[in-house]
Write an enzyme that holds these catalytic residues in place. Structure first.
Site, PDB file in Angstrom:
ATOM      1  N   CYS A 402       0.883  -1.335  -0.085  1.00 44.37           N
ATOM      2  CA  CYS A 402       0.035   0.052  -0.121  1.00 44.37           C
ATOM      3  C   CYS A 402       0.889   1.216   0.211  1.00 44.37           C
ATOM      4  O   CYS A 402       0.570   2.359   0.597  1.00 44.37           O
ATOM      5  CB  CYS A 402      -0.910   0.065   1.404  1.00 44.37           C
ATOM      6  N   ASN A 403       1.896   1.163  -0.581  1.00 43.64           N
ATOM      7  CA  ASN A 403       3.079   2.466  -0.566  1.00 43.64           C
ATOM      8  C   ASN A 403       3.607   2.517  -1.779  1.00 43.64           C
ATOM      9  O   ASN A 403       4.719   2.247  -2.020  1.00 43.64           O
ATOM     10  CB  ASN A 403       4.018   2.175   0.669  1.00 43.64           C
TER      11      ASN A 403
END
Ligand code: PLP
Length: 485
Positions: A402-403
């Protein structure tokens, strides 16, 4: 720096390791469920683990009394409400936050805390959003609120292989365009950054809070990855908003997070809706409402009143062990693992492990992200590593966590290559990766935490060495398609 650069065969030989021995005692008692089935847990950045004492405390509390919806005035409701208030005080104490200055808002998780700020922040043409590339998507998503208010969104890039941010670039982003509108109208913007990246483990300076304040900005500090193994002292560093998930600090409860907010900044938020529990009075026919004037104005509906008291217990539990002790243990394991992975070389002389982010223990936390290389230098597909690590009993994370900004920095992807126009027509993640010309779709992440011990790190090195060293590109079984980045 140790005089001998060769890492010892075990982290237990490191100076200072013995002083963290309390963690080994706890692992053998309170965390012994980690060692059933020969599993190795290496995903503390994903979730912490619960001690037996925490589970017992929850069980004992629920069987000792009755607790009901705290929005009423009856005895069971008052009992629940008073435990929630005591958890609020425990949070303030833990972070050494002055109750006159900070409010604690319980949320479902860190993402919920980010959303509360994003949806209620007074973005506008003179109030931009500035954020670093390596924010988690739950912070990146705030840009959609900013854009719909016509605010400019300015990203500060990551630099070089350590994936850090140059302070000069941050200052330039904070100062851009402010001379005209913002200074004239005196409205701040919002600067959002992670105290620790959940991708690279990089710890950004907490001094940036003051740097941004001096320029009139409010600051959202994402402490979700930082707080589990580092002391955050809000009497020293004073961000306007801090977001957290408790399960990352001590494993249990899930479903509860917090927004710690300076009361002055909270007063400037304008909520786009109201819900049960957030209003003092409301009229249907009169079409008006009056919000509560304390933290409950931000707590939608009925709080998780059976789990919030577990936060109180969890904080006392963590305090009794000591965040500084956890920090020391995690630091030792991280440095050792980095050093050991760096020694792994194929017979060709090529390195087996390519780390993304800092390769020493300085200015970083206990999260290590990397890919593995074949002897010819090509990367092992992270899905293969995920599959084989899982089969060997390792719980670790693969993908981009999620980055996306940190992953783009790690893989050296340029803005031009990422333009939506160029990627029009791709339907699947795998087509997207092929269009970008990426060697693989993500990376492997291992992370240490409260209950990590030397054998966790040693077993992982043994696994990597015995499974991947000198292993040529082979006819591996087909891998499942990637469903998300
Ligand atoms: C740095 C960081 N921020 C925010 C989040 C979001 O946390 P949650 O999924 O608990 O809302 C995470 C989750 O991994 C994270 O690592």
């Amino acid at each position: 720096m140790r005089p001998d650069p060769t890492p010892p065969a075990s982290p237990t030989a490191l100076p200072g390791y013995a002083a963290t021995g309390r963690i080994d005692e706890l692992r053998a008692t309170e965390y012994r469920h980690l060692d059933t089935d020969g599993q190795v847990y290496l995903d503390y950045a994903g979730a912490g683990v619960a001690a037996r004492a925490q589970v017992r405390a929850h069980h004992d509390r629920l069987l000792a009394g009755l607790y009901s919806n705290p929005h009423s005035e009856n005895p069971t409701s008052v009992a629940a409400g008073s435990l929630v208030e005591s958890a609020r005080r425990a949070v303030l104490d833990f972070f050494r936050a002055d109750p006159d200055e900070y409010a604690v808002i319980f949320t479902p998780n860190a993402s919920g805390a980010c959303r509360l700020v994003g949806e209620a922040y007074d973005f506008g043409r003179a109030a931009p959003l500035v954020l670093t590339w390596d924010n988690h998507n739950s912070v990146n998503g705030i840009r959609e609120y900013a854009r719909s208010a016509r605010a400019s969104v300015r990203y500060v890039p990551l630099n070089g292989p350590e994936l850090r941010v140059a302070e000069s670039a941050l200052v330039a982003a904070l100062d851009a365009g402010r001379r005209s509108l913002a200074r004239r109208w005196g409205r701040p913007g919002l600067f959002a950054y992670p105290a620790q990246s959940n991708f690279s483990g990089v710890q950004h300076p907490l001094g940036w809070v003051e740097l941004a304040h001096q320029r009139g900005y409010d600051v959202l500090l994402d402490a979700a990855a930082y707080a589990p193994t580092n002391r955050l002292d809000l009497s020293v560093v004073r961000p306007d908003f801090v977001c957290l998930s408790w399960y990352k600090l001590f494993g249990y409860p899930t479903g509860v997070g917090a927004l710690l907010a300076r009361r002055s900044a909270l007063a400037r938020l304008r909520r786009p809706w109201f819900a049960g529990g957030t209003i003092r009075a409301v009229s249907v026919q009169g079409d008006w409402h009056r919000p509560m004037d304390d933290e409950s104005a931000f707590e939608d509906g009925t709080l998780n009143f059976l789990s919030i008291p577990d936060v109180d217990f969890g904080l006392r539990w963590l305090d009794s062990i000591g965040v500084d002790l956890v920090h020391a243990r995690v630091g030792l394991l991280t440095e050792w693992l980095l050093e050991r992975l760096a020694t792994l070389r194929h017979d060709t002389g090529g390195p087996l492990v390519q780390v993304y982010g800092p390769t020493t223990g300085a200015g970083r936390g206990g999260t290590l992200t990397f890919n593995l290389r074949h002897p010819d230098g090509t990367l092992f597909d992270e899905r293969l590593v995920a599959r084989e690590a899982a089969a060997a009993g390792f719980s670790l994370r693969t993908g981009c966590f999620c980055n996306p900004g940190a992953a783009e920095g790690a893989f050296g992807m340029s803005r031009t290559s990422m333009r939506q126009r160029l990627l029009a027509g791709v339907d699947t993640i795998d087509q997207y990766l092929a269009a970008l010309g990426l060697p693989t779709g993500g990376a492997v992440r291992v992370s240490f935490g409260l209950a990590s011990i030397a054998t966790d790190a040693e077993r992982f090195v043994d696994f990597v060495q015995s499974t991947y060293l000198n292993r040529d590109v082979g006819a591996d079984a087909p891998l499942p398609p990637r469903l998300r980045c």
